[in-house]
Design an enzyme around this catalytic site. Structure first.
Site, PDB file in Angstrom:
ATOM      1  N   SER A  72       0.808  -1.223   0.000  1.00  0.00           N
ATOM      2  CA  SER A  72       0.000   0.000   0.000  1.00  0.00           C
ATOM      3  C   SER A  72       0.840   1.272   0.000  1.00  0.00           C
ATOM      4  O   SER A  72       0.347   2.334  -0.372  1.00  0.00           O
ATOM      5  CB  SER A  72      -0.939   0.011   1.216  1.00  0.00           C
ATOM      6  OG  SER A  72      -0.193   0.115   2.409  1.00  0.00           O
ATOM      7  N   LYS A 134       0.992   4.657   6.710  1.00  0.00           N
ATOM      8  CA  LYS A 134       0.396   5.494   5.657  1.00  0.00           C
ATOM      9  C   LYS A 134       1.053   6.870   5.694  1.00  0.00           C
ATOM     10  O   LYS A 134       1.859   7.180   6.563  1.00  0.00           O
ATOM     11  CB  LYS A 134      -1.121   5.659   5.872  1.00  0.00           C
ATOM     12  CG  LYS A 134      -1.901   4.361   5.984  1.00  0.00           C
ATOM     13  CD  LYS A 134      -1.990   3.594   4.678  1.00  0.00           C
ATOM     14  CE  LYS A 134      -2.796   2.310   4.876  1.00  0.00           C
ATOM     15  NZ  LYS A 134      -2.756   1.455   3.661  1.00  0.00           N
TER      16      LYS A 134
END
Length: 230
Positions: A72, A134
């Site tokens: 991701s 993230k």
């Protein structure tokens, strides 16, 4: 002399090792060694406790290594990379406590952070047990507008040279207002990241941010080199 007397004389000539000087000397050495061990044991125990305490403090409050299992955050951080996370940048964390105890700064836009979030009832995963990585996009009070590949912060287009779209940009169109004490996060690999765009609660509480990812110290096989995380 009778046979019985001869036998007694023979046995009397056998040395009694229990009372020999060699055995007594060995016993004395053993007892001295045990006394030294007993005297040193409290000191060694204290040293072990201090070392364990220091290791726990460093791991919980200063720096910790994390393994990244997903793609991701590619290409910034690839799957199977190991990263170092600085925990003291945002506040004080203590062993066995999952939240920041004493905050003294906040994540900045563009920083890659590791965090935990409450379990999302909209998914089948137990996300409360996972550490996620993230990039911080929206800060508290920001208006975040997503239109495909474009991200606008308070009406201004955000420059994101780190972003990758495999197979073209997504068609997501959303608007988020980041509440106080929270941040909005996205993965760099936008087509393969389950992030604030899709969570039932789109935001991460500041106290759940573990720290800032600063370096890839052990790279995956398809990465040419380790290095700083930008």
């Amino acid at each position: 002399m009778s046979n019985a007397a001869k036998i007694n004389d023979q046995y009397s000539m056998i040395p009694i090792f229990e009372d020999s000087e060699l055995v007594r000397s060995a016993r004395r050495r053993w007892h001295k060694r045990m006394r030294r061990v007993k005297h040193r044991a409290p000191v060694l125990l204290k040293i072990a406790v201090v070392l364990i305490g220091c290791a726990l403090f460093v791991k919980s409050a200063v720096v910790e290594a994390f393994y990244v299992p997903s793609t991701s955050m590619s290409p910034t951080v690839k799957a199977m990379d190991y990263i170092l996370v600085e925990k003291f940048l945002y506040g004080l964390r203590v062993p066995f406590v999952e939240r920041t105890v004493v905050p003294w700064s906040k994540p900045k836009r563009g920083e890659v952070v590791v965090f935990k979030r409450s379990d999302d009832p909209a998914t089948t995963l137990d996300e409360g047990e996972q550490s996620l990585v993230k990039r911080v996009i929206g800060l508290e009070g920001d208006l975040v507008e997503i239109d495909g590949a474009a991200v606008h912060i308070n009406g201004a287009l955000l420059n994101e040279p780190y972003v990758r779209f495999l197979g073209g940009a997504t068609g997501v169109q959303e608007v988020f207002r980041v509440p106080r004490g929270r941040v909005f996060v996205l993965g760099d690999n936008r087509n393969d990241s389950f992030d604030s765009r899709f969570w039932s609660d789109p935001f991460v509480a500041l106290e759940q941010v573990i720290g800032k990812a600063v370096v890839v110290y052990w790279a995956s096989a398809d990465r040419q080199a380790s290095g700083l995380i930008m």
